[in-house]
Design an enzyme around this catalytic site. Structure first.
Site, PDB file in Angstrom:
ATOM      1  N   GLN A 175     -39.082 -36.241 -46.274  1.00 19.93           N
ATOM      2  CA  GLN A 175     -38.348 -37.150 -45.387  1.00 19.93           C
ATOM      3  C   GLN A 175     -37.027 -36.569 -44.899  1.00 19.93           C
ATOM      4  OE1 GLN A 175     -39.431 -39.788 -43.961  1.00 19.93           O
ATOM      5  NE2 GLN A 175     -41.295 -40.164 -45.140  1.00 19.93           N
ATOM      6  N   CYS A 221     -50.439 -54.431 -50.810  1.00 20.74           N
ATOM      7  CA  CYS A 221     -51.430 -55.366 -51.337  1.00 20.74           C
ATOM      8  C   CYS A 221     -52.112 -54.734 -52.544  1.00 20.74           C
ATOM      9  CB  CYS A 221     -52.449 -55.669 -50.249  1.00 20.74           C
ATOM     10  SG  CYS A 221     -53.439 -57.078 -50.652  1.00 20.74           S
TER      11      CYS A 221
HETATM   12  N1  PLP Z   1     -43.604 -37.136 -49.780  1.00 20.45           N
HETATM   13  C1  PLP Z   1     -42.949 -38.091 -49.099  1.00 20.45           C
HETATM   14  C2  PLP Z   1     -41.558 -38.458 -49.507  1.00 20.45           C
HETATM   15  C3  PLP Z   1     -43.573 -38.749 -48.038  1.00 20.45           C
HETATM   16  O1  PLP Z   1     -42.911 -39.709 -47.372  1.00 20.45           O
HETATM   17  C4  PLP Z   1     -44.893 -38.369 -47.686  1.00 20.45           C
HETATM   18  C5  PLP Z   1     -45.606 -39.071 -46.602  1.00 20.45           C
HETATM   19  O2  PLP Z   1     -45.347 -40.232 -46.314  1.00 20.45           O
HETATM   20  C6  PLP Z   1     -45.516 -37.349 -48.416  1.00 20.45           C
HETATM   21  C7  PLP Z   1     -44.847 -36.762 -49.456  1.00 20.45           C
HETATM   22  C8  PLP Z   1     -46.912 -36.892 -48.097  1.00 20.45           C
HETATM   23  O3  PLP Z   1     -46.927 -36.108 -46.934  1.00 20.45           O
HETATM   24  P1  PLP Z   1     -48.323 -35.813 -46.198  1.00 20.45           P
HETATM   25  O4  PLP Z   1     -48.695 -37.070 -45.495  1.00 20.45           O
HETATM   26  O5  PLP Z   1     -48.059 -34.701 -45.247  1.00 20.45           O
HETATM   27  O6  PLP Z   1     -49.293 -35.434 -47.264  1.00 20.45           O
END
Ligand code: PLP
Length: 384
Positions: free
Chosen positions: A178, A324
């Protein structure tokens, strides 16, 4: 009806320059980057360029960049490598607010006999550094703590936490999925050993990720087979997506400062406007250490999912802080860890902006969201 997309922490739009750069690698330049002849070599050079572009985003060296298929693969790989290279160590430290891409992986290792410490957070979602310090032992194979939280946008004191791990000779990994592209991450100053990135959170496509591995770190591949990625990840490279990832990183480098000041101002206007016009609302998170694009707001005595459904009818895309589980709506593990009061946690909404968010979109949400909450409160069985 227009779409107002305020769910950029879920996924983001592919930038036009990223799409343009990728297209030739779906058509005329289809060679294998490992081939000896020029037709493959052209493609190999483009992959090398993308690696340089991604390295620049983190002030790193291109040799430290490994392309993967997603953020989840990067996270799995980092944990796998730490465990495989230190079989004598049987303990993992993480936090209780990680993404499932970490939490479910450490839980797997827990079932394999590893001891796991999940560091708690306070009511603003700030890491408990005393608990963290106490968790680090000679048996700890890895610390994995996220750079920024996907639900609240909270930024954790990663520099300090990485230093504390290093003082004890413990490998430090951070899930920066993020944070990457939203804030400057300078790996010449941060003693981080491994760092995960996902393309689709920074305007590259879904299905491309990066794992930064600091030079000198002993590494074991998660995917074995061919010798791609200098033997660190088997599988013929996903060239168009790697090219896209490079351009997305380059755009982030060029625009980050200016863009994020603008995005933060829009986010702040949205947040303060909602707090002012909707009684019994609150922000979840650490107002002082947050990503510029994220706000997580709770509205007392309403269901987050109901808010999302009504927003959807107005063309507004957002996320809720509840999921959910077996037919009932449970506040997310992050809001539960922060002990957000029950009647607020259920009515939480995450709004996450991007470089494409506009003032007109923010005005639209400021106009439409307050009546949605008022309507739902009239229908709500919960009253004060
Ligand atoms: N780590 C965090 C903090 C995320 O927000 C996300 C996805 O929402 C992921 C890992 C996973 O990433 P990916 O969707 O590319 O596998």
């Amino acid at each position: 009806m227009q779409t107002v997309y305020l769910d950029n922490n879920a996924t983001s739009a592919i930038a036009p320059e990223v799409r343009e750069a990728m297209l030739p690698y779906f058509s005329e330049f289809y060679g294998n980057p490992s081939s000896m002849y020029t037709f493959g070599g052209i493609v190999g050079k483009k992959v090398a360029e993308a690696r340089e572009q991604v390295a620049s985003l983190f002030h790193a060296d291109a040799s430290e960049i490994l392309f993967t298929s997603c953020g989840s693969e990067s996270d799995n790989t980092a944990i796998w490598s730490a465990i495989m290279t230190q079989p004598e160590k049987r303990h993992i430290v993480t936090s209780c607010v990680e993404h499932p891409a970490i939490l479910n992986v450490v839980e797997y290792w827990e079932h394999q006999g590893y001891r796991v410490t999940r560091v708690p957070v306070d009511d603003l979602g700030r890491m408990d550094l005393d608990a963290y310090a106490a968790a680090l032992t000679a048996d700890t194979a890895l610390v994995s703590v996220m750079f920024a939280n996907n639900e609240t946008g909270n930024l954790f004191p990663i520099a300090r936490m990485a230093e504390m791990a290093k003082e004890k000779g413990i490998l430090f990994h951070t899930d920066a999925v993020q944070a990457a592209g939203k804030i400057d991450i300078d790996l010449t100053r941060l003693p981080i050993d491994m760092l995960s990135v996902s393309g689709h959170k920074l305007h590259a496509p879904k299905g491309i990720g990066v794992l930064y591995i600091r030079k000198g770190i002993i590494f074991r591949p998660f995917l074995r087979g061919g010798h791609q990625e200098r033997g660190r990840r088997a599988g013929t490279e996903n060239v168009p997506y790697i090219v896209g990832m490079g351009v997305a990183a380059d755009s982030a480098v060029r625009n980050m400062g200016e863009e994020q000041t603008r995005v933060a101002a829009l986010r702040d206007r949205l947040e303060s406007g909602l707090l002012a016009s909707i009684p019994q609302s609150r922000v979840n998170g650490d107002p002082e250490h947050r990503l510029p694009n994220t706000t997580n707001i709770s509205f007392k005595n309403v269901e987050g999912e109901a808010i999302l459904l009504m927003l959807d009818r107005l063309g507004i895309c957002a996320s809720s802080g509840s999921a959910c589980t077996s037919g009932s709506l449970e506040p997310s593990h992050v809001l539960r860890a922060m002990q957000v009061p029950f009647n607020y946690a259920h009515g939480s909404v995450r709004l996450s902006l991007s470089r494409y968010s506009t003032a007109a979109e923010i005005d639209y949400v400021l106009k439409e969201l307050p009546p949605v909450i008022a309507t739902l409160r009239k229908l709500s069985p919960f009253k004060d």
